[in-house]
Design an enzyme around this catalytic site. Structure first.
Site, PDB file in Angstrom:
ATOM      1  CD  GLU A 214      -1.027-102.761 -17.456  1.00 20.50           C
ATOM      2  OE1 GLU A 214      -0.987-103.021 -16.229  1.00 20.50           O
ATOM      3  OE2 GLU A 214      -1.982-102.144 -17.967  1.00 20.50           O
ATOM      4  CB  CYS A 248       3.544-109.053 -13.595  1.00 19.62           C
ATOM      5  SG  CYS A 248       2.023-109.241 -14.552  1.00 19.62           S
TER       6      CYS A 248
END
Length: 465
Positions: A214, A248
Site C-alpha cells: 500500500e 496516503c
C-alpha cells in the site's frame, strides 16, 4: 526486540502455535477481534496522547476520528459477517462432470507480517491485523521507528491482550525493519513509500513471500466545469489538511479549468479560514513530525518559489514549545512539471493547483501519470464520470468528496501500478489473508471413467469436445 534472531524465534513460536491449531473456530476468531476492539476502545485516550507526543501535536478528536473509530468500526463489521465469509462457496462443475461437486474452502495462510507507517500509526497497524486475525492467522506487527511513543504503547497493550503466539509487536529501528521484511512469512503487508516498498518487495522475494503493498502516489482532484466550487473547495480542504496532508490518499494536486482557477483559489482560502480560524495556531491543525521530512517539504516549497511560482501562504510556520512544528497550508499555482513537488508524492500541507484547458486535457494528464492510490472528481456529469471510470486507473475513485471511501469497511482498499498491489478491508481483506483452496469431490456414479483411453470418438463428439 533486540535483533533478527529474536524475530526468527518469535516467528517460529507463532508458526508452531498455528500448526497446532491450523483452522481456528469462528468463536476463537471473534474473540480475538473483540479483544483487539477492547484494547483500542479502553485505551483511546492513551492512544491519542501517544500519537500527539510522536507528532509534536495532533488534536485528540482527529485521532479519535482517523485512528480509533476506524479500527472499532472495522472490527465490528468483520465480527458480524465472519460466519458467512468462512463458509465454503459452492461452485458449478459443468454438466459434463455431474454429479461431482466443487467448492472453494478459505484456509488460513499461517503467520502474517505487517509493517506499519508513522502517519496513522494505530490505524494502519491494526486494520490489516483485523483482516489477518479474521482469516485465522497469527500476526506480527513492526510499527514505525518514527512513532516511538505509539509503538511502545502498542507493544505493551498487545502483550496485555494477546498471547505472543497469537499477535505480537516488534519494536525497533530501520535495521530491525529490514530483518522483519526478510522473514519467511506466509504473507507480508507493507504500507509506506514506493521507495521503501521496493526494498520490502526485494527482501520478501528471497523467500517467495507474497506481498501486499500500500504505497500512495500523486492523487489528483479534478474540479469539472459543473462543480460547485465552494463545496469542492470544502471537501478538498478537508482531505488535504487532515493530518497536515500526511495521508496516503490525500489530494496531492488539483486540476481545475483555467477559467475558474481564480474563483477556486478564493474558495480554498475561505475554507481554510473556516477550518482553522487561528491558522497554524488552531488546536485542530496537526504538526508535521520528523525533521528530515520537514526539511524535504520546505526544500520543495523553496524550489517552487525560486522558479517563480505563485505561492499563497495560508498561515505561518509555527514552532511549538514541546518541539513540534506546524507547517502552514499553502497553495502553489501552476507549478511546472519538472519541479520536485510535481515529481514526488508531497505528503504534506502543500497543494499545487493547476489550471487546465478543459476536462479533456485533465483526463489526458491523469492518464499520462503513474496510477495513483485514489482519484477525486467533482462533477455531476454522468458521461464524465463514466469516462473517468473506464479510461483512467486508480486504487479508488470518489465523486464529490475525498477520503471517505476508506471509511467504508465493505470496499476493498489498495493501489494499482505505482500506488501498490493487492487490497484489503472487509471481505477483500479476509480473502487477501486466506488461501482460496479448490475442492473437488467426485461422485461414485461419475461417468468420467468413460473418458479413459482408448478414447471413443463418438463419446467426445457427444460431449462436444
Amino acid at each position: 526486540m533486540s535483533d533478527a534472531s529474536d524475530l526468527q524465534a518469535l516467528l517460529d513460536s507463532q508458526r508452531r502455535a498455528f500448526e497446532e491449531a491450523p483452522f481456528p473456530s469462528l468463536a476463537t476468531r471473534r474473540d480475538r477481534l473483540k479483544r483487539l476492539a477492547t484494547l483500542t476502545r479502553r485505551h483511546r485516550d492513551e492512544i491519542a496522547a501517544a500519537i500527539s507526543t510522536d507528532f509534536g501535536h495532533r488534536a485528540a478528536m482527529e485521532t479519535r476520528l482517523t485512528e480509533v473509530a476506524t479500527v472499532l468500526q472495522s472490527a465490528s463489521f468483520t465480527r458480524r459477517r465472519l460466519r458467512r465469509w468462512m463458509r465454503s462457496e459452492r461452485q458449478p462443475v459443468g454438466w459434463r462432470l455431474l454429479p461431482a461437486r466443487a467448492r472453494v474452502h478459505y484456509q488460513p495462510l499461517g503467520v502474517v507480517g505487517i509493517i506499519a507507517p508513522s502517519n496513522y500509526p494505530w490505524n494502519l497497524a491494526w486494520l490489516p491485523a483485523i483482516d489477518a486475525l479474521a482469516a485465522g492467522n497469527r500476526v506480527m506487527i513492526k510499527p514505525s521507528e518514527h512513532s516511538p511513543a505509539t509503538s511502545a504503547l502498542m507493544s505493551r497493550l498487545a502483550a496485555r491482550y494477546f498471547a505472543p503466539e497469537e499477535l505480537c509487536v516488534a519494536e525497533g529501528d530501520a535495521d530491525l525493519a529490514r530483518a522483519f521484511a526478510a522473514l519467511p512469512f506466509d504473507h507480508l503487508l507493507f504500507t509506506g513509500s514506493a521507495t521503501i516498498g521496493r526494498e520490502v518487495a526485494r527482501a520478501a522475494a528471497t523467500n517467495l513471500t507474497p506481498v501486499t503493498l500500500e504505497l500512495g502516489g500523486k492523487t489528483p482532484a479534478l474540479v469539472a466545469a459543473d462543480a460547485d466550487l465552494e463545496k469542492a473547495a470544502e471537501r478538498i480542504a478537508f482531505g488535504k489538511w487532515l493530518n497536515a496532508g500526511r495521508t496516503c490518499i490525500a489530494p496531492d494536486h488539483v486540476l481545475v479549468e483555467a477559467s475558474r482557477l481564480e474563483a477556486f483559489l478564493k474558495a480554498m482560502q475561505r475554507q481554510i479560514t473556516r477550518f482553522y480560524p487561528r491558522g497554524t495556531a488552531s488546536h485542530d491543525y496537526s504538526a508535521v513530525p520528523n525533521e528530515a521530512h520537514r526539511q524535504r517539504l520546505e526544500a520543495m516549497l523553496e524550489e517552487a518559489r525560486d522558479h517563480g511560482c505563485r505561492v499563497i501562504d495560508l498561515g505561518e510556520r509555527l514552532e511549538l514549545p514541546d518541539g513540534g512544528v506546524k507547517l502552514p497550508p499553502t497553495l502553489i499555482v501552476d507549478p511546472s512539471d519538472g519541479l520536485t513537488l510535481m515529481q514526488e508524492e508531497i505528503f504534506g500541507p502543500w497543494l499545487p493547483v493547476l489550471g487546465v484547458r478543459d476536462m479533456e486535457a485533465a483526463i489526458s494528464r491523469i492518464k499520462s501519470q503513474p496510477r495513483p492510490l485514489a482519484l477525486y472528481a467533482f462533477t455531476e456529469d454522468p458521461a464524465l464520470r463514466r469516462r473517468l471510470l473506464e479510461e483512467t486507473h486508480s486504487g479508488g475513485v470518489v465523486f464529490n468528496d475525498t477520503l471517505w471511501h476508506n471509511a467504508v469497511p465493505a470496499l476493498p482498499f489498495g493501489g494499482v501500478g505505482e500506488s501498490g498491489s493487492g487490497a484489503y478491508h472487509g471481505e477483500a481483506g479476509f480473502q487477501r489473508f486466506s488461501h482460496a483452496r479448490a475442492v473437488f469431490t467426485q461422485s461414485p456414479r461419475s461417468l468420467v471413467g468413460r473418458l479413459n483411453p482408448p478414447y471413443r470418438r463418438w463419446l467426445l463428439r457427444l460431449l462436444g469436445l
